[in-house]
Design a protein around this motif. Sequence first.
Motif, PDB file in Angstrom:
ATOM      1  N   GLN A 572       0.708  -1.213   0.089  1.00  0.00           N
ATOM      2  CA  GLN A 572      -0.043   0.056   0.019  1.00  0.00           C
ATOM      3  C   GLN A 572       0.882   1.292  -0.128  1.00  0.00           C
ATOM      4  N   THR A 573       2.046   1.220   0.710  1.00  0.00           N
ATOM      5  CA  THR A 573       2.730   2.529   0.796  1.00  0.00           C
ATOM      6  C   THR A 573       3.401   2.887  -0.617  1.00  0.00           C
ATOM      7  N   THR A 574       4.260   1.754  -1.215  1.00  0.00           N
ATOM      8  CA  THR A 574       4.829   2.165  -2.460  1.00  0.00           C
ATOM      9  C   THR A 574       3.531   2.371  -3.611  1.00  0.00           C
ATOM     10  N   PHE A 575       2.430   1.534  -3.371  1.00  0.00           N
ATOM     11  CA  PHE A 575       1.038   1.995  -4.365  1.00  0.00           C
ATOM     12  C   PHE A 575       1.195   3.510  -4.287  1.00  0.00           C
ATOM     13  N   GLY A 576       0.685   3.912  -2.998  1.00  0.00           N
ATOM     14  CA  GLY A 576       0.308   5.277  -2.970  1.00  0.00           C
ATOM     15  C   GLY A 576       1.394   6.133  -3.200  1.00  0.00           C
ATOM     16  N   VAL A 577       2.725   6.178  -2.671  1.00  0.00           N
ATOM     17  CA  VAL A 577       3.710   6.917  -3.055  1.00  0.00           C
ATOM     18  C   VAL A 577       3.958   7.131  -4.393  1.00  0.00           C
TER      19      VAL A 577
END
Length: 769
Positions: A572-577
């Motif tokens: 989720q973090t890599t997707f969001g960033v």
Amino acid sequence: MLFAIDEINKNPYLLPNMSLMFTRIVGLCEDTFGLLDQRHSPQNNYFNSINYYCGKQTTCDIQITGPSWMTSVKLAITSRILKIFVGPFNPNLSDHDQFPHVYQIATKDTCLSHGMVSLMLHFGWTWVGLVTSDDDQGVQFLSNLREEMQRYGICLAFVNMIPENIQIYMTKANIYDKEIMESSAKVVVIYGEMNSTVEVSFKRWTYLGAQRIWITTSQFDVITNKKDFSLDFFHGTVTFEHHHSEITKFRNFVQTINTSMYPVDISQCMLQWNYFNCSISKKSNSKMDHFTFNNTVEWLALHKFDMVLSEEGYNVYNAVYAAAHTYHELILQQVESQKMTQPKGGFFDCQQVASTLKTRVFTNPVGDLVNMNHREKQCAEYDIFNIWNFPQGLGLKVKLGSYFPCSPQSQQLHICEDLEWVIGGTSVPTSVCSVTCTAGFRKIHQEQTADCCFDCAQCPENEVSNETDMEQCVRCPDDKYANLQQTHCLQRTVSFLAYEDPVGMALGCMALSFSVLTVLILVTFMKHNDTPIVKANNRILSYILLISLIFCFLCSLLFIGHPNQATCILQQTTFGVFFTVAVSTVLAKTITVVMAFRLTTPGRRMRGMLAAGAPNVVIPICTLIQLVLCGTWLVTSPPFIDRDIQSEHGKTIIICNKGSVIAFHLVLGYLGSLALGSFTVAFLARNLPDRFNEAKFLTFSMLVFCSVWITFLPVYHSSKGKVMVVVEVFSILASSAGLVGCIFVPKCYVILVQPDLNFRQKYKDKLHY
């Protein structure tokens, strides 16, 4: 009785030089015993009564009474003669303060109710009726039986307390008959005395054709004459009888007895018994004169009966021996004390006789121990019999098994394995209120009914019951699931979106293919970095966008394969960033277009901001905001590994739980707001004049991006398990591919296919023309 007397008189070691004899029979019920000195009595006086008055001196004889305890009570009140009661053990007669002259020979029924319940449990009879006499014994038996039945989950279908008074009974007989005939209970326990209203009820149900399994005690034995027996009635009669050894000589004695040797006409006794039971010759049924026999052989020829000694007969046998041993002990005491003041064969001190009688403990000829002291705890064994009826009408008691109350509980009841019932076959009749709930079902008790009456309902999802009549189903552990029959749990197979799966393999190949394609586009742009189409709209932003899109494609690979804590957080973090970087870059490009073409006469300050790359500041600012949101998400409620056991039957799907759903939607909503802003700005700048104006491409790219993620939300929330992962991965790939396709593919087409269009001068000439 006659057999015991004959056996004692032939025994040289018991009452030597003496003969035991009975002096009279009163009402075919009570018998009195005395002694006769063989050495001094002439042969013709062998059976003379010695219970006579000689002045003021009388002998202390022993009287046998039974089987009715009420008769014994009446005799005890009217007579002070010592009595041995041969009927079933009655606690009322044990009160020696009230009945000081009555002694009981029968064994206590201390474990009868538990034995009957053990039999019910063995055959699965859980719905049982009870018929008992309405007296102290009946009430006590009801209390004991109810307590045992409740302990083991057996229910009483009905309880009929039969009044002792025949007139009162007859006013309610129809009620009792209706309850028996209409009850669904196929097993009925009958507890009462012979020659009582309970037996009258039993006879009434005979003629009504009630087919039941009757569980009785030995004192309420069935009459085995020809007319009373029919397969329609004796669906199965089971009797509990105190264990005693078989007297093998009894059969020969009965078959060869000479009735003329005894002071009563035994033939007449047999005759009356048969007459009142209407079971002998069809020559006449009105006059008893037609039924006279010279001996019992003729009687036996007309009436077949079971030669096995009943418990009442065995009690009489032991009572005679108790009297004999009592007299024998008194004689030995007289000899030892050398005080033979009394005539041989006579004992005038009844208190001494009573004291000796009540403490008698002896072993009878068949090896059974007889104890007259019932205050001691006894552990009586029971034999269980089934009444068989053969085609010729012969009723025969066949031993079903035994009950040993003092053995360990698992060894108390022994039932023959090759048991056959009178109806034929080895299948055991059933008696239940409700059909047994098989494995996979549970019991649902009906309101205002007994515990044994219930409905069966299938176990809830993922719960099992592997036994019959289970109250509750057992839920399978998370790593197991219930089979289709819901009888046992099976091991779940672990499932996740793996690269080996066709869908996982397809998505992985798409991610790698799009990543490679984006890399090639980046290389192409870097190779042609001096061309107008690359330089237009800030080539640095184009490089940043292409690099971010490469990572967007690659981050989808984190969703494929076996999840772990690290991949769950990175998903989720890599997707969001990375998507924030990509969308904010698009926003920066649209701002650049607006600033370049909307400001037709820019001032020196605006011109300086555009030259210094002021739109590029949008990327770090927007990315920083997303980093703060993701950091807050990870601190408060980070994603974690979860197991989904609901989506697919028999499988445990390992997925990454979002943790905080609110944080996930905030990240997604922030991306959506950036995309909406980029779409708005690009839409406003789409028609600005310039050959290399990419505002239209940015508009279409944001339109595709927003369409993908708006469609994603309802589809994602309506799916489960691996489908959720597939939907999210597909949305990432589709939105990233939309950006690449709408923004960079047209430019690559110009660079590679129509390079002649990639010149600003040519465009200007065409414009002037």
